[in-house]
Design a protein around this motif. Structure first.
Motif, PDB file in Angstrom:
ATOM      1  N   UNK A  91      -3.488   9.310 -41.497  1.00  0.00           N
ATOM      2  CA  UNK A  91      -2.570  10.320 -42.008  1.00  0.00           C
ATOM      3  C   UNK A  91      -1.319  10.281 -41.137  1.00  0.00           C
ATOM      4  N   UNK A  92      -0.173  10.471 -41.733  1.00  0.00           N
ATOM      5  CA  UNK A  92       1.063  10.453 -40.953  1.00  0.00           C
ATOM      6  C   UNK A  92       1.116  11.693 -40.060  1.00  0.00           C
ATOM      7  N   UNK A  93       1.772  11.600 -38.906  1.00  0.00           N
ATOM      8  CA  UNK A  93       1.801  12.717 -37.960  1.00  0.00           C
ATOM      9  C   UNK A  93       2.297  14.011 -38.615  1.00  0.00           C
ATOM     10  N   UNK A  94       1.478  15.055 -38.503  1.00  0.00           N
ATOM     11  CA  UNK A  94       1.861  16.367 -38.998  1.00  0.00           C
ATOM     12  C   UNK A  94       1.630  16.607 -40.464  1.00  0.00           C
ATOM     13  N   UNK A  95       1.148  15.596 -41.197  1.00  0.00           N
ATOM     14  CA  UNK A  95       1.050  15.723 -42.653  1.00  0.00           C
ATOM     15  C   UNK A  95       0.159  16.888 -43.073  1.00  0.00           C
ATOM     16  N   UNK A  96      -1.024  16.998 -42.473  1.00  0.00           N
ATOM     17  CA  UNK A  96      -1.963  18.043 -42.885  1.00  0.00           C
ATOM     18  C   UNK A  96      -1.402  19.436 -42.608  1.00  0.00           C
ATOM     19  N   UNK A  97      -0.846  19.634 -41.429  1.00  0.00           N
ATOM     20  CA  UNK A  97      -0.289  20.944 -41.087  1.00  0.00           C
ATOM     21  C   UNK A  97       0.929  21.279 -41.938  1.00  0.00           C
ATOM     22  N   UNK A  98       1.736  20.266 -42.253  1.00  0.00           N
ATOM     23  CA  UNK A  98       2.924  20.508 -43.081  1.00  0.00           C
ATOM     24  C   UNK A  98       2.531  20.945 -44.488  1.00  0.00           C
ATOM     25  N   UNK A  99       1.550  20.267 -45.078  1.00  0.00           N
ATOM     26  CA  UNK A  99       1.076  20.645 -46.407  1.00  0.00           C
ATOM     27  C   UNK A  99       0.521  22.066 -46.408  1.00  0.00           C
ATOM     28  N   UNK A 100      -0.261  22.384 -45.401  1.00  0.00           N
ATOM     29  CA  UNK A 100      -0.867  23.712 -45.313  1.00  0.00           C
ATOM     30  C   UNK A 100       0.205  24.783 -45.126  1.00  0.00           C
ATOM     31  N   UNK A 101       1.177  24.513 -44.281  1.00  0.00           N
ATOM     32  CA  UNK A 101       2.230  25.492 -44.019  1.00  0.00           C
ATOM     33  C   UNK A 101       3.098  25.718 -45.257  1.00  0.00           C
ATOM     34  N   UNK A 102       3.452  24.645 -45.945  1.00  0.00           N
ATOM     35  CA  UNK A 102       4.275  24.782 -47.150  1.00  0.00           C
ATOM     36  C   UNK A 102       3.517  25.551 -48.229  1.00  0.00           C
ATOM     37  N   UNK A 103       2.200  25.408 -48.276  1.00  0.00           N
ATOM     38  CA  UNK A 103       1.402  26.090 -49.300  1.00  0.00           C
ATOM     39  C   UNK A 103       1.489  27.602 -49.185  1.00  0.00           C
ATOM     40  N   UNK A 104       1.901  28.113 -48.025  1.00  0.00           N
ATOM     41  CA  UNK A 104       1.987  29.559 -47.817  1.00  0.00           C
ATOM     42  C   UNK A 104       3.297  30.148 -48.337  1.00  0.00           C
ATOM     43  N   UNK A 105       4.238  29.312 -48.714  1.00  0.00           N
ATOM     44  CA  UNK A 105       5.503  29.827 -49.259  1.00  0.00           C
ATOM     45  C   UNK A 105       5.257  30.505 -50.604  1.00  0.00           C
ATOM     46  N   UNK A 106       5.985  31.572 -50.853  1.00  0.00           N
ATOM     47  CA  UNK A 106       5.852  32.282 -52.123  1.00  0.00           C
ATOM     48  C   UNK A 106       6.188  31.372 -53.294  1.00  0.00           C
ATOM     49  N   UNK A 107       5.316  31.376 -54.308  1.00  0.00           N
ATOM     50  CA  UNK A 107       5.598  30.677 -55.553  1.00  0.00           C
ATOM     51  C   UNK A 107       5.585  29.168 -55.473  1.00  0.00           C
ATOM     52  N   UNK A 108       5.033  28.599 -54.415  1.00  0.00           N
ATOM     53  CA  UNK A 108       5.128  27.147 -54.252  1.00  0.00           C
ATOM     54  C   UNK A 108       4.061  26.427 -55.069  1.00  0.00           C
ATOM     55  N   UNK A 109       4.463  25.328 -55.660  1.00  0.00           N
ATOM     56  CA  UNK A 109       3.574  24.381 -56.339  1.00  0.00           C
ATOM     57  C   UNK A 109       3.784  23.046 -55.660  1.00  0.00           C
ATOM     58  N   UNK A 110       2.715  22.440 -55.170  1.00  0.00           N
ATOM     59  CA  UNK A 110       2.846  21.150 -54.507  1.00  0.00           C
ATOM     60  C   UNK A 110       2.148  20.069 -55.322  1.00  0.00           C
ATOM     61  N   UNK A 111       2.855  18.947 -55.502  1.00  0.00           N
ATOM     62  CA  UNK A 111       2.272  17.802 -56.178  1.00  0.00           C
ATOM     63  C   UNK A 111       2.847  16.541 -55.556  1.00  0.00           C
ATOM     64  N   UNK A 112       2.654  15.413 -56.223  1.00  0.00           N
ATOM     65  CA  UNK A 112       3.127  14.144 -55.683  1.00  0.00           C
ATOM     66  C   UNK A 112       4.051  13.447 -56.680  1.00  0.00           C
ATOM     67  N   UNK A 113       5.005  12.736 -56.137  1.00  0.00           N
ATOM     68  CA  UNK A 113       5.853  11.828 -56.911  1.00  0.00           C
ATOM     69  C   UNK A 113       5.760  10.493 -56.189  1.00  0.00           C
ATOM     70  N   UNK A 114       4.958   9.594 -56.740  1.00  0.00           N
ATOM     71  CA  UNK A 114       4.569   8.416 -55.980  1.00  0.00           C
ATOM     72  C   UNK A 114       4.553   7.166 -56.842  1.00  0.00           C
ATOM     73  N   UNK A 115       4.822   6.039 -56.211  1.00  0.00           N
ATOM     74  CA  UNK A 115       4.700   4.772 -56.906  1.00  0.00           C
ATOM     75  C   UNK A 115       3.265   4.334 -57.076  1.00  0.00           C
ATOM     76  N   UNK A 116       2.352   5.005 -56.407  1.00  0.00           N
ATOM     77  CA  UNK A 116       0.933   4.686 -56.480  1.00  0.00           C
ATOM     78  C   UNK A 116       0.329   5.188 -57.796  1.00  0.00           C
ATOM     79  N   UNK A 117      -0.584   4.414 -58.380  1.00  0.00           N
ATOM     80  CA  UNK A 117      -1.253   4.905 -59.579  1.00  0.00           C
ATOM     81  C   UNK A 117      -2.093   6.132 -59.204  1.00  0.00           C
ATOM     82  N   UNK A 118      -2.333   6.984 -60.201  1.00  0.00           N
ATOM     83  CA  UNK A 118      -2.918   8.293 -59.921  1.00  0.00           C
ATOM     84  C   UNK A 118      -4.268   8.214 -59.203  1.00  0.00           C
ATOM     85  N   UNK A 119      -5.172   7.395 -59.691  1.00  0.00           N
ATOM     86  CA  UNK A 119      -6.502   7.351 -59.071  1.00  0.00           C
ATOM     87  C   UNK A 119      -6.418   6.964 -57.604  1.00  0.00           C
ATOM     88  N   UNK A 120      -5.530   6.036 -57.274  1.00  0.00           N
ATOM     89  CA  UNK A 120      -5.398   5.603 -55.890  1.00  0.00           C
ATOM     90  C   UNK A 120      -4.712   6.655 -55.024  1.00  0.00           C
TER      91      UNK A 120
END
Length: 233
Positions: A91-120
């Motif tokens: 995992x990249x440095x800080x990734x887990x804590x950053x995701x968790x911290x952002x999830x606490x923002x009001x009204x936030x929806x988190x997803x991915x925009x990635x070149x990787x296929x969905x299953x991967x």
């Protein structure tokens, strides 16, 4: 207030380069019956684009059936290697804590925009327990044969359908590590937080037009402040 935060995956949240390269080699052999000699560079591009170029540079005359067969083979090959992800990737440095911290923002929806296929993408994030705050239904993925900027708009449309409300550059932010991510945000209609954790330097990311450039995700408070600033306009 809704906020849509779209994360790039590779070299932003995780680095599983070794396993991904092996999966490509296996998929190439499965589809063509030949060993892979040269893999086209990723450079922030979707798997669909990498597949086409990889076939071409290895002397394969591309036909209509090649892309779906290759993507299916890539999914199978990567799934077979998923137990190696934590041993040979990170995992990249800080990734887990950053995701968790952002999830606490009001009204936030988190997803991915990635070149990787969905299953991967799911395998990559699940392996490092980075999937809990991610709504994979809203994301844009590498099997969808669109430029990344168009995928961003597709993700905004999916978020609107799922959660209601409009998603525009005023409340959508992309977090990624490449100049292609920056270009996608500018064209597709999102603010851009760039992290210099991939192959693009901080100077290159600024020159490409990122709104905010961070060295990495290790300071979760800094990431949250950037998201709040760019999605509360």
């Amino acid at each position: 207030m809704n906020r849509l935060v779209l994360w790039n995956v590779d070299l932003t949240l995780v680095d599983v380069t070794i396993v991904a390269r092996e999966a490509y080699a296996d998929a190439f052999r499965m589809v063509t019956g030949r060993p892979l000699v040269k893999l086209a560079p990723a450079m922030g591009r979707p798997d669909s684009e990498i597949v086409f170029e990889t076939l071409a540079v290895n002397g394969i005359a591309v036909e209509d059936h090649h892309l779906p067969k290759f993507l299916d083979a890539l999914a199978v090959s990567f799934a077979a290697k998923r137990k190696r992800l934590t041993a040979e990737g990170r995992a990249m440095p800080g990734a887990k804590d950053a995701l968790k911290a952002v999830s606490r923002l009001d009204g936030v929806i988190q997803s991915v925009l990635t070149g990787t296929i969905r299953s991967n993408a799911v395998h990559k994030l699940t392996a490092f327990k980075l999937d809990k705050a991610i709504d994979f239904e809203v994301g844009g993925y590498g099997e969808e044969v669109y430029p990344k900027a168009t995928l961003l708009q597709v993700a905004q449309g999916r978020a609107k359908e799922r959660y209601g409300g409009a998603f525009t550059s005023a409340n959508t932010v992309l977090i990624g590590d490449s100049t292609r991510d920056v270009q996608a945000a500018r064209i597709g209609g999102a603010a851009m937080i760039a992290v210099a954790s991939g192959r693009s330097t901080a100077a290159e990311l600024r020159e490409a037009g990122a709104d905010i450039v961070l060295p990495d995700l290790s300071n979760a408070s800094e990431v949250v402040a950037a998201v709040a600033r760019l999605t509360g306009r």
